[in-house]
Write a protein that holds these residues in place. Structure first.
Motif, short mmCIF file in Angstrom:
data_model
loop_
_atom_site.label_atom_id
_atom_site.label_comp_id
_atom_site.label_asym_id
_atom_site.label_seq_id
_atom_site.Cartn_x
_atom_site.Cartn_y
_atom_site.Cartn_z
N GLN A 55 0.82 -1.22 0.00
CA GLN A 55 0.00 0.00 0.00
C GLN A 55 0.85 1.27 0.00
O GLN A 55 0.32 2.37 -0.06
N LEU A 56 2.17 1.12 0.06
CA LEU A 56 3.08 2.27 0.05
C LEU A 56 3.34 2.66 -1.41
O LEU A 56 4.42 2.49 -1.94
N THR A 57 2.34 3.21 -2.03
CA THR A 57 2.35 3.41 -3.48
C THR A 57 3.32 4.49 -3.95
O THR A 57 3.57 4.60 -5.15
N LYS A 58 3.91 5.25 -3.06
CA LYS A 58 4.89 6.26 -3.45
C LYS A 58 6.32 5.71 -3.45
O LYS A 58 7.25 6.41 -3.83
N LEU A 59 6.49 4.43 -3.05
CA LEU A 59 7.83 3.85 -3.00
C LEU A 59 8.49 3.87 -4.37
O LEU A 59 7.90 3.46 -5.36
N SER A 60 9.74 4.33 -4.40
CA SER A 60 10.53 4.22 -5.62
C SER A 60 11.68 3.24 -5.41
O SER A 60 12.26 2.74 -6.37
N GLU A 75 2.12 -15.04 -3.73
CA GLU A 75 1.04 -14.08 -4.02
C GLU A 75 1.42 -12.67 -3.55
O GLU A 75 1.06 -11.69 -4.19
N LEU A 76 2.16 -12.58 -2.47
CA LEU A 76 2.57 -11.27 -1.98
C LEU A 76 3.52 -10.60 -2.98
O LEU A 76 3.41 -9.41 -3.23
N LEU A 77 4.43 -11.35 -3.59
CA LEU A 77 5.31 -10.79 -4.60
C LEU A 77 4.50 -10.26 -5.78
O LEU A 77 4.77 -9.18 -6.29
N ARG A 78 3.46 -10.98 -6.15
CA ARG A 78 2.57 -10.50 -7.22
C ARG A 78 1.88 -9.20 -6.80
O ARG A 78 1.74 -8.28 -7.58
N SER A 79 1.44 -9.15 -5.55
CA SER A 79 0.75 -7.97 -5.05
C SER A 79 1.68 -6.75 -5.06
O SER A 79 1.26 -5.65 -5.45
N LEU A 80 2.92 -6.93 -4.65
CA LEU A 80 3.87 -5.83 -4.69
C LEU A 80 4.05 -5.33 -6.11
O LEU A 80 4.07 -4.13 -6.37
N ALA A 81 4.16 -6.27 -7.06
CA ALA A 81 4.37 -5.90 -8.47
C ALA A 81 3.15 -5.22 -9.06
O ALA A 81 3.26 -4.38 -9.95
N ASN A 83 0.88 -3.35 -7.25
CA ASN A 83 0.54 -2.10 -6.57
C ASN A 83 1.66 -1.06 -6.55
O ASN A 83 1.38 0.13 -6.46
N LEU A 84 2.90 -1.49 -6.60
CA LEU A 84 4.02 -0.56 -6.47
C LEU A 84 4.62 -0.26 -7.84
O LEU A 84 5.81 -0.41 -8.07
N THR A 104 3.75 -10.56 -13.40
CA THR A 104 3.34 -9.23 -12.97
C THR A 104 4.54 -8.31 -12.73
O THR A 104 4.36 -7.09 -12.66
N LEU A 105 5.76 -8.85 -12.63
CA LEU A 105 6.92 -7.98 -12.50
C LEU A 105 7.04 -7.05 -13.70
O LEU A 105 7.62 -5.97 -13.60
N ALA A 106 6.46 -7.43 -14.82
CA ALA A 106 6.47 -6.58 -16.01
C ALA A 106 5.68 -5.29 -15.79
O ALA A 106 5.84 -4.33 -16.53
#
Length: 177
Positions: A55-60, A75-81, A83-84, A104-106
């Motif tokens: 949920q930290l959508t401003k992360l660079s 599934e968490l790795l997919r979620s990070l890819a 949302n971020l 989803t890393l793409a």
């Protein structure tokens, strides 16, 4: 009141090379809505990365390298890819995920640096990584990738560092790459 102000305005948080004695990353990390840089590498964290990190959508920049069992649920790795999508740097080395690289890393089209070193990832190198056209640094070493380098990697025209050391890559390097 001052403590709350710090949470709201904090943009960089580096806890690298500490010893949190196998404790979990607290879900209260979401209390930093302006966080752009988060480094928790080599800090002795264990257990799942809390979903609140996605949920930290401003992360660079996000580095979770060398902590234990953080992605036993791929599934968490997919979620990070998913949302971020503004991430420019992602480091998740030496965390045993024992899975394939999620396509989803793409979604992380702004990535300039991706380190998936020593993660226990297996199967063929994903064609979708060739869509990360801004990559300058790509380290996929010490996994269990097999097969050939996908032709899509020719799209990685900005790449200046690429490592596949310690994998099971075969065939020839594509001329276009």
């Amino acid at each position: 009141m001052k403590s709350f102000w710090i949470h709201v305005h904090l943009e960089s948080h580096n806890l690298a090379f500490n010893d949190f004695n196998s404790s979990q990353i607290p879900p209260t990390v979401m209390n930093f809505p302006k966080l752009r840089y988060l480094n928790l590498s080599y800090s002795g964290f264990s257990g799942q990365v809390p979903s609140e990190v996605s949920q930290l959508t401003k992360l660079s920049s996000l580095d979770l390298s060398n902590n234990s069992d953080m992605f036993s649920n791929e599934e968490l790795l997919r979620s990070l890819a998913q949302n971020l999508t503004g991430l420019e740097t992602l480091g998740i080395s030496f965390i045993d995920i024992s899975s394939t690289v999620p396509n989803t890393l793409a979604n992380l089209s702004h990535l300039t640096s991706l380190t998936l070193r020593g993660r226990g990832m297996f199967s063929k190198l994903p064609f979708s990584l060739g869509n990360l056209r801004n990559l300058i640094f790509l380290d996929l070493s010490y996994n269990e990738f097999n097969g050939q380098i996908p032709s899509s990697f020719a799209n990685l025209t900005q790449l200046t560092y690429f490592s596949l050391v310690g994998n099971y890559i075969s065939g020839t390097i594509p001329w276009s790459f």
